[in-house]
Write an enzyme that holds these catalytic residues in place. Sequence first.
Site, PDB file in Angstrom:
ATOM      1  N   THR A  18       0.835  -1.201   0.000  1.00 34.54           N
ATOM      2  CA  THR A  18       0.000   0.000   0.000  1.00 34.54           C
ATOM      3  C   THR A  18       0.871   1.253   0.000  1.00 34.54           C
ATOM      4  O   THR A  18       1.881   1.305   0.693  1.00 34.54           O
ATOM      5  CB  THR A  18      -0.837   0.001   1.302  1.00 34.54           C
ATOM      6  OG1 THR A  18      -1.684  -1.119   1.267  1.00 34.54           O
ATOM      7  CG2 THR A  18      -1.622   1.277   1.469  1.00 34.54           C
TER       8      THR A  18
ATOM      9  N   ASP B 123      -7.271  -1.918   6.328  1.00 33.63           N
ATOM     10  CA  ASP B 123      -7.095  -0.674   7.095  1.00 33.63           C
ATOM     11  C   ASP B 123      -6.951   0.565   6.211  1.00 33.63           C
ATOM     12  O   ASP B 123      -7.240   1.681   6.647  1.00 33.63           O
ATOM     13  CB  ASP B 123      -5.827  -0.781   7.942  1.00 33.63           C
ATOM     14  CG  ASP B 123      -4.582  -0.959   7.068  1.00 33.63           C
ATOM     15  OD1 ASP B 123      -4.631  -1.825   6.149  1.00 33.63           O
ATOM     16  OD2 ASP B 123      -3.599  -0.237   7.252  1.00 33.63           O
TER      17      ASP B 123
ATOM     18  N   THR C  96       0.984   0.223   6.530  1.00 35.46           N
ATOM     19  CA  THR C  96       0.941  -0.784   5.473  1.00 35.46           C
ATOM     20  C   THR C  96       1.139  -2.141   6.135  1.00 35.46           C
ATOM     21  O   THR C  96       1.639  -2.227   7.255  1.00 35.46           O
ATOM     22  CB  THR C  96       1.996  -0.512   4.389  1.00 35.46           C
ATOM     23  OG1 THR C  96       1.915  -1.538   3.387  1.00 35.46           O
ATOM     24  CG2 THR C  96       3.406  -0.456   4.932  1.00 35.46           C
ATOM     25  N   GLY C  97       0.709  -3.174   5.464  1.00 31.81           N
ATOM     26  CA  GLY C  97       0.803  -4.507   6.051  1.00 31.81           C
ATOM     27  C   GLY C  97      -0.573  -5.097   6.283  1.00 31.81           C
ATOM     28  O   GLY C  97      -1.550  -4.668   5.659  1.00 31.81           O
TER      29      GLY C  97
ATOM     30  N   GLY D 232      -3.894  -5.420   7.234  1.00 34.47           N
ATOM     31  CA  GLY D 232      -4.837  -4.400   7.672  1.00 34.47           C
ATOM     32  C   GLY D 232      -5.666  -4.790   8.880  1.00 34.47           C
ATOM     33  O   GLY D 232      -6.000  -3.949   9.716  1.00 34.47           O
TER      34      GLY D 232
END
Length: 325
Positions: free
Chosen positions: A187, A218, A238-239, A241
């Site tokens: 993201t 997220d 990021t990662g 969510g």
Amino acid sequence: MKRRNFLDQSTIGFAGLLISPNILCLNKKKNAVIDNKKFEPFAVSTWNVPMANNIAGNQLDNGANALDAAVKGVAYEEANILNTTVGKGGSPDRDGNVTLDACVMNHEGNCGAVLAVQNITHVAALAKEVMIQTPHVILAGEGARKFAINQGYIPENLLSDESKKAWEKWLKNKDFKVKINVENHDTIGMLCCDSAGNLSGACTTSGLAYKMPGRVGDSPIIGSGLFVDNSVGGAVATGLGEEVIKTVGSFLIVELMRQGRSPQEACEEAIQRILGKHKGKPDFQVAYLATNKKGDIGSYSIASGFSYTHYKNKINKNINSGSVY
Ligand code: ASP
């Protein structure tokens, strides 16, 4: 081709540092000393995104406001068909549909978001339209798509041949386990500060590759994927969510900064909040990036491999983040 392979990994540097004038002048009418400080604009983005971040930085140097710069910056990756994690060319859900999520937040605390949108490439710009043109903050799915078309956006097929091939390959094994893989977690969250000293941000993604249809992470959730408070600072995530949402990560970071933590300390604490819910080393990635009003940057991730891109004074560089593991 994976994003890591095709993007220029090198630092984009330019000569000619700008020195911001910090002029104290006397306001004769009020007989008070006013700080006419001109802020040095900067842009900071999750991951190694030299082009997107450079576009935002140049926009800021040319006087754009922070929100417009962030939206224009992330638009580069939204249109980049080789980027399989954002915009056109993004990985699809389990049914093979590319659905995009995005949000924006400006220095006045206004925000807009679009969730699970199909056929529209520039969803960060669309989120800005939701903020400006509607009485709402969030539009989802078909409503967001129809709104986009009414606003003049041209519907497009977002599934690239390469993403389709990768999805067809995935269908053979249907591995539902989320992996720590930078190509599945890319993201773009971008924070910009303009020359008026105002902060804004944008966050845009195609979400997790091969997510369940209808899943939203997220990234378009204000407070989770992005939060900006112009009196304090901003944060992006990021990662995975689901883990960011459970701890309202970006809002948490801004509130920690409000209480006096540095951006770095706040990012580290927010990662610890997630780790505190899990025993041992988790098998997912979350990364945070934050700035305060002074332009101090913090970043931290669970697993190594996260980096961010920072533009200031015409120097655009990629910086590796610290991590727990
Ligand atoms: N945070 C995004 C999501 O969960 C994924 C990513 O960062 O790539 O949808």
